[in-house]
Design an enzyme around this catalytic site. Structure first.
Site, mmCIF file in Angstrom:
data_model
loop_
_atom_site.group_PDB
_atom_site.id
_atom_site.type_symbol
_atom_site.label_atom_id
_atom_site.label_comp_id
_atom_site.label_asym_id
_atom_site.label_seq_id
_atom_site.Cartn_x
_atom_site.Cartn_y
_atom_site.Cartn_z
ATOM 1 N N GLY A 202 0.831 -1.211 0.000
ATOM 2 C CA GLY A 202 0.000 0.000 0.000
ATOM 3 C C GLY A 202 0.857 1.248 0.000
ATOM 4 O O GLY A 202 2.048 1.184 -0.287
ATOM 5 N N ASN A 203 0.261 2.373 0.284
ATOM 6 C CA ASN A 203 1.025 3.628 0.326
ATOM 7 C C ASN A 203 0.459 4.555 1.404
ATOM 8 O O ASN A 203 -0.520 4.223 2.054
ATOM 9 C CB ASN A 203 1.035 4.295 -1.056
ATOM 10 C CG ASN A 203 -0.351 4.626 -1.530
ATOM 11 O OD1 ASN A 203 -1.054 5.406 -0.911
ATOM 12 N ND2 ASN A 203 -0.771 3.991 -2.636
#
Ligand code: CTP
Length: 408
Positions: A202-203
């Site tokens: 993810g980020n």
């Protein structure tokens, strides 16, 4: 000044007063008589630190309506009932609240809360249109649970959402009600790419900028579809339809579907450029799946923004649709964030690009943003550091300008 009308949502006004006080604002609460059936004057006096009255006949020597009306930087009415909206529209001055509104020359922001039927009643809608025509900001009610078992539009947005609209209005950024009939599709937050049932890539996107864009677009009167990936805990923008997605491929499907009849499409989501080449159906184990866990094999994700521009060229999205992208840049030894953003703007082919310098954790997860707005027609516009709502209002103002220019 916080005006409070007599609806069940009057309890949320207490949170609103507290929110303003925590920001260091001096708050005068002016409830209607009916509001005091829901929340007592003592609550508002204690929270605001100022006396509370409902009628011009209290403290007559102070001429309260003139005093408060002339000195307030903003008048906010939350909740505003159908009755108080009707009285303001008619120019009545039959209590301290409505008399003060007549005196006020500062921005007036009205946050309606009522049952869906009352909101959609032609009388209320006409009164709301009258208020908007006079320059009053009427916040779109949120969609959700109302008193009793009903759900629908009519809920008072949360105190932080109302306070944010007030602060944006006070920052000299325009939020005109001029997009009614337009459909705006916005992506927000980060995508997540599964590795196995418990892990993903993810980020750090919080989703705040996309949510702020949705909030402002809805306040301009547009029909807003917000396609949301992983975000911090955020309030649903009032008036927006939210579609939740997880992966880049889900996001692509939803954006392509909703962009087909959109007037404005905004890709504010932080999209994962790659995804694991394969997703394990059961949890990968240390000792058993060491190769897969230590070396990830990735495959490229579609570039959704570029795809939307191509779809417009192919006639699958109307030629008049405005497409907006974002660029989060850190710069490097040779290039500044703005250089890199300009190159990205050309590469992506969109009409507007909001570029941020995200070096040193300046933007991700923060409530503030800054950067540059790039367009083909206008010189780059510097966006000074401000709340993500203020930045959103400026981006949408540029979008509005280029749409008008292009239409001649
Ligand atoms: N974007 C997209 N699809 C992708 C990657 C990005 O639609 N697969 C969109 C983002 O939503 C944003 C814009 O493209 O509006 C730029 O995203 P960014 O991550 O800054 O750029 P990248 O295309 O990933 O380019 P680079 O890796 O060179 O920074």
């Amino acid at each position: 000044m916080v005006g409070v009308a007599g609806g069940i949502a009057a309890y949320k006004a207490a949170h609103l007063v507290r929110n303003f006080k925590e920001h260091g604002d001096d708050v005068r609460v002016v409830p209607t008589e009916a509001a005091l059936n829901f929340v007592g004057a003592a609550t508002f006096e204690a929270l605001s630190g100022n006396p509370v009255s409902t009628t011009v006949f209290d403290a007559v020597d102070e001429v309260q309506h003139v005093n408060v009306g002339q000195h307030a930087d903003a008048v906010v009415i939350a909740p505003a009932t159908a009755d108080v909206i009707a009285r303001i529209a008619a120019g009545r001055a039959d209590d301290l609240l409505t008399a003060t509104v007549l005196v006020a020359t500062c921005p007036v922001i009205v946050a309606p809360a009522m049952h869906t039927e009352m909101w959609f009643n032609a009388a209320t809608q006409d009164n709301v249109a009258t208020l908007r025509r006079r320059g009053i900001t009427v916040i779109e009610p949120a969609h959700g649970r109302l008193t009793g078992k009903d759900t629908g539009p009519g809920r008072l947005p949360e105190a932080e959402q109302i306070a944010e609209v007030v602060r944006t209005r006070l920052s000299n950024v325009e939020i005109p009600y001029d997009w009614s009939g337009l459909k705006v599709v916005i992506s927000a937050g980060g995508t997540q790419e599964d590795l196995d049932p418990v892990r993903f890539i993810g980020n750090r996107s919080s989703g705040r900028q996309g949510y702020a864009l949705a909030e402002i677009a809805a306040q301009r009167g547009a029909r807003v579809t917000l396609v949301a990936g992983n975000t911090d805990e955020l309030h649903t923008p009032s008036g927006a339809e939210v579609i939740n997605i997880v992966s880049t491929q889900d996001l692509q499907t939803e954006m392509e579907k909703h962009a087909r009849d959109a007037d404005i499409v905004i890709m504010a989501a932080a999209v994962s450029d790659y995804r694991p080449a394969s997703v394990a159906t059961s949890k990968m184990k240390k000792g058993t799946n060491d190769d897969a866990l230590s070396t990830l094999h990735m495959t490229e994700n579609p570039d959704i923004l570029k795809g939307l521009v191509a779809a417009r060229e192919a006639g699958e999205i109307p030629a008049e649709t405005t497409i907006v992208g974002f660029a989060a840049e850190t710069g490097d030894e040779n290039k500044t964030p703005l250089d890199l953003a300009q190159a990205k703007f050309e590469r992506k082919g969109c009409d507007v690009l909001m570029a941020n310098d995200v070096s040193d954790g300046k933007v991700f997860g923060h409530t503030d943003n800054e950067g540059w707005i790039l367009t083909k027609e206008l010189a780059p516009r510097t966006v000074k550091r401000g709340s993500k709502q203020v930045v959103a209002a400026q981006i949408l103002q540029v979008v509005n300008e280029i749409r008008h220019n292009n239409r001649g």
